[in-house]
Design a protein around this motif. Structure first.
Motif, short mmCIF file in Angstrom:
data_model
loop_
_atom_site.label_atom_id
_atom_site.label_comp_id
_atom_site.label_asym_id
_atom_site.label_seq_id
_atom_site.Cartn_x
_atom_site.Cartn_y
_atom_site.Cartn_z
N ALA A 297 0.78 -1.24 0.47
CA ALA A 297 0.09 0.13 -0.07
C ALA A 297 0.89 0.90 0.19
CB ALA A 297 -0.81 -0.09 1.01
N ALA A 298 0.09 2.40 -0.09
CA ALA A 298 0.75 3.65 -0.18
C ALA A 298 1.05 3.57 0.74
CB ALA A 298 0.27 4.55 -1.06
N GLY A 299 2.68 4.65 1.37
CA GLY A 299 2.82 5.58 2.59
C GLY A 299 4.67 5.22 2.87
N LYS B 111 7.62 6.64 -0.46
CA LYS B 111 7.03 7.83 -0.71
C LYS B 111 7.54 8.95 -1.92
CE LYS B 111 4.43 9.01 3.67
NZ LYS B 111 3.49 9.01 3.87
N GLY C 282 4.36 6.96 -3.48
CA GLY C 282 3.10 7.84 -2.84
C GLY C 282 3.41 7.64 -1.81
N THR C 283 2.21 8.79 -0.73
CA THR C 283 1.75 9.89 -1.80
C THR C 283 2.53 10.85 -2.47
OG1 THR C 283 0.01 9.42 -0.76
CG2 THR C 283 -0.08 11.77 -1.11
N TYR D 118 2.13 11.55 9.76
CA TYR D 118 3.15 11.50 8.48
C TYR D 118 2.88 13.05 8.22
CZ TYR D 118 6.74 8.66 8.41
OH TYR D 118 8.01 6.92 8.64
N PHE E 138 1.98 13.80 4.62
CA PHE E 138 2.64 13.74 3.55
C PHE E 138 4.08 14.68 3.19
CE2 PHE E 138 -1.68 14.08 0.77
CZ PHE E 138 -2.47 13.07 1.03
N LYS F 174 -8.62 6.68 -3.96
CA LYS F 174 -8.62 5.78 -2.60
C LYS F 174 -9.12 6.50 -1.02
CE LYS F 174 -4.72 3.72 1.11
NZ LYS F 174 -3.34 3.82 0.64
N THR G 123 -6.16 5.43 6.91
CA THR G 123 -6.30 4.97 7.72
C THR G 123 -7.64 5.92 8.42
OG1 THR G 123 -5.40 6.65 8.41
CG2 THR G 123 -4.14 4.89 7.74
N SER H 37 -4.08 2.40 12.30
CA SER H 37 -3.77 0.73 10.65
C SER H 37 -3.79 -0.30 11.67
CB SER H 37 -3.24 1.44 9.55
OG SER H 37 -1.32 1.31 10.18
N ALA I 52 -7.84 -2.89 1.45
CA ALA I 52 -6.81 -2.35 1.76
C ALA I 52 -7.38 -2.52 3.40
CB ALA I 52 -6.10 -0.93 1.87
N GLY I 53 -6.89 -2.34 4.45
CA GLY I 53 -6.64 -2.11 6.01
C GLY I 53 -6.48 -3.94 6.66
N VAL J 23 -4.20 -5.97 6.68
CA VAL J 23 -4.10 -7.57 6.45
C VAL J 23 -2.64 -8.28 6.92
CG1 VAL J 23 -3.84 -8.93 3.90
CG2 VAL J 23 -6.02 -7.17 4.40
N GLN K 218 -4.05 -4.60 -0.67
CA GLN K 218 -3.26 -3.57 0.12
C GLN K 218 -2.03 -3.82 1.48
OE1 GLN K 218 -3.44 -0.12 -1.78
NE2 GLN K 218 -2.99 -0.40 -3.61
N SER L 221 1.10 -2.22 7.16
CA SER L 221 1.39 -2.02 8.40
C SER L 221 1.31 -3.49 9.49
CB SER L 221 0.10 -1.47 9.72
OG SER L 221 -0.59 -0.75 9.52
C1 LIG Z 1 2.93 4.66 8.65
C2 LIG Z 1 1.84 5.16 7.32
C3 LIG Z 1 2.20 5.70 6.36
C4 LIG Z 1 0.94 5.85 5.42
N1 LIG Z 1 1.46 6.89 4.44
C5 LIG Z 1 -0.09 6.93 3.27
C6 LIG Z 1 0.45 7.67 2.02
O1 LIG Z 1 1.40 9.09 2.52
N2 LIG Z 1 -0.71 7.73 1.20
C7 LIG Z 1 -1.59 6.92 1.33
O2 LIG Z 1 -2.81 7.14 0.45
N3 LIG Z 1 -2.11 5.95 2.52
C8 LIG Z 1 -1.01 6.03 3.38
N4 LIG Z 1 -1.08 5.35 4.35
C9 LIG Z 1 -2.02 4.70 4.76
C10 LIG Z 1 -2.10 2.67 3.72
O3 LIG Z 1 -1.53 2.92 2.62
C11 LIG Z 1 -3.00 2.01 4.15
O4 LIG Z 1 -4.30 2.35 2.98
C12 LIG Z 1 -3.47 1.53 5.07
O5 LIG Z 1 -2.37 1.78 5.92
C13 LIG Z 1 -4.36 0.10 6.02
O6 LIG Z 1 -3.44 -0.82 5.35
P1 LIG Z 1 -3.03 -2.04 6.71
O7 LIG Z 1 -3.33 -1.88 7.22
O8 LIG Z 1 -2.13 -2.97 5.85
O9 LIG Z 1 -1.47 -0.03 6.89
C14 LIG Z 1 -0.51 4.42 5.10
C15 LIG Z 1 0.29 3.78 5.72
C16 LIG Z 1 0.62 3.93 7.56
C17 LIG Z 1 1.07 2.91 8.03
#
Ligand SMILES: Cc1cc2nc3c(=O)[nH]c(=O)nc-3n(C[C@H](O)[C@H](O)[C@H](O)COP(=O)(O)O)c2cc1C
Length: 369
Positions: free
Chosen positions: A55-57, A60, A79-80, A107, A109, A209, A239, A259, A288-289, A291, A309, A312
């Protein structure tokens, strides 16, 4: 074994330092490279070797796409990226919640901007033999007067480097960003995304998203708009700003997006609700979320996702995690006698039942840890 050790060492570092170290490591393409079963799926005309993506993040600034793909992901979403460089929020701004299998981040962005990302991706294109799908997720600068314009600019600058583009309107850490999810704003946003693609002179699937904290009425309106505008994919979810009572970790009171495990059910319910509105002929759904294993990925697919995706669980468990998820998912599909991802998608469109089914299947197969 060695990778588990490395993941343990990373946890001795503060979370942001561990994150930076992980990106630097993957930039050098250091990490496990598992041989995995192929579970192909085609989404928006793109061929994915397996449905599990990063997943994104995490990446970056588009520095380590190929290193991340080697871990076993079928796709990575970079990204983002924002148009202009910006520092993000003051540190500390990311927290592990180990007892909850969760992360909180604010964070905000932090991005080196679209020109740096484009430079990194140009260097990547000059490299050899790339496999795997790469998406680019774009957002607006915090101080932007006209956020919609930022999406146009970032898409225009970056689309040609990516296989698909995601408009991120669901980060809780940029004030006002999530207002773009309202119907009137969404229409303008999608138009801006399309203008960006036109400016880039390329056709790319466009994903949006979304947040897990939307009301059912908002979800219905977003799905209707995504249908009429011909959006290619919806990512459910980002998140959450909610804080379930179940949280136990010391950092549960930090502000930002939560998350990981506590987001699993909530995000799967939003996904299933979207599938209920869209069915098989609308935009593809990307779940996503929370997994962290194969059965959770399978539950999202049964509830309507074509792709899944995670982020975490990788941060908490280390680089062997994606390979494990892909292998477990493959076993579960086999155990259920399902031919492929497309055949499994949306077969149990009720989130709670999909979760129960996938969990029981994993328990019977001896996979549940
Ligand atoms: C540290 C961190 C930074 C993240 N930064 C972004 C981001 O820049 N852009 C974005 O679309 N999602 C960002 N996310 C969200 C993740 O892409 C994802 O949608 C969300 O964490 C749920 O998935 P997970 O439970 O597997 O982490 C971030 C998540 C985490 C934990």
């Amino acid at each position: 074994m060695i990778w588990r050790f490395a993941a343990g060492l990373a946890h001795c570092l503060p979370p942001e330092a561990a994150h930076r170290a992980a990106v630097a490591t993957l930039r050098r393409k250091i990490g496990p490279k598992p041989a995995l079963p192929s579970r192909p799926v085609t989404v928006a005309g793109l061929h994915f070797d397996n449905p599990i993506g990063l997943a994104a993040g995490f990446d970056k600034n588009a520095e380590c796409a190929d290193g991340a793909l080697r871990l076993g992901f079928g796709h990575v979403e970079l990204g983002t990226v924002t148009p202009l460089p910006q520092p993000g929020n003051p540190r500390p701004r990311v927290f592990r919640l180990p007892e909850d299998g969760a992360v909180i981040n604010r964070y905000g962005f932090n991005s080196r901007g679209m020109d740096v990302a484009a430079g990194n991706l140009t260097a990547r294109q000059r490299g050899q033999h790339q496999t795997g799908i790469v998406g680019i997720n774009v957002g607006a600068n915090k101080t932007s007067e006209e956020p919609t314009d930022d999406y146009r600019k970032a898409v225009g600058r970056l689309a040609s480097y990516a296989d698909y583009v995601t408009l991120n309107i669901s980060s809780p850490n940029t004030p006002g960003l999530r207002d773009l999810q309202t119907d009137a704003n969404l229409q303008n946003l999608i138009a801006a995304g399309r203008e960006g693609l036109e400016a880039a002179g390329c056709e790319r699937p466009l994903f949006v998203k979304l947040a897990p904290d939307l009301e059912p009425g908002d979800i219905e309106a977003i799905c209707a708009r995504a249908m009429t505008e011909g959006i290619d994919g919806l990512i459910a979810t980002n998140t959450t700003i909610s804080r379930p009572d179940s949280l136990r970790s010391a950092h549960q009171g930090e502000s930002g997006g939560l998350s990981g495990a506590p987001l699993f059910e909530k995000s799967t319910r939003v996904l299933a609700m979207m599938y209920g509105h869209l069915g098989d002929n609308g935009p593809a759904l990307i779940g996503a979320g929370g997994v962290a294993n194969g059965w959770q990925a399978y539950a999202k697919i049964l509830a309507g996702a074509s792709l899944v995706q995670l982020y975490s669980a990788l941060a908490l468990q280390g680089p062997e995690l994606p390979g494990r998820v892909v292998r477990e998912l493959d076993l579960l599909l086999g155990a259920d006698g399902v031919m492929d991802i497309a055949a499994a998608r949306g077969q149990i469109p009720d989130a709670d039942r999909a979760i129960q089914h996938a969990l029981h299947l994993a328990q019977s197969a001896g996979l549940q840890d």
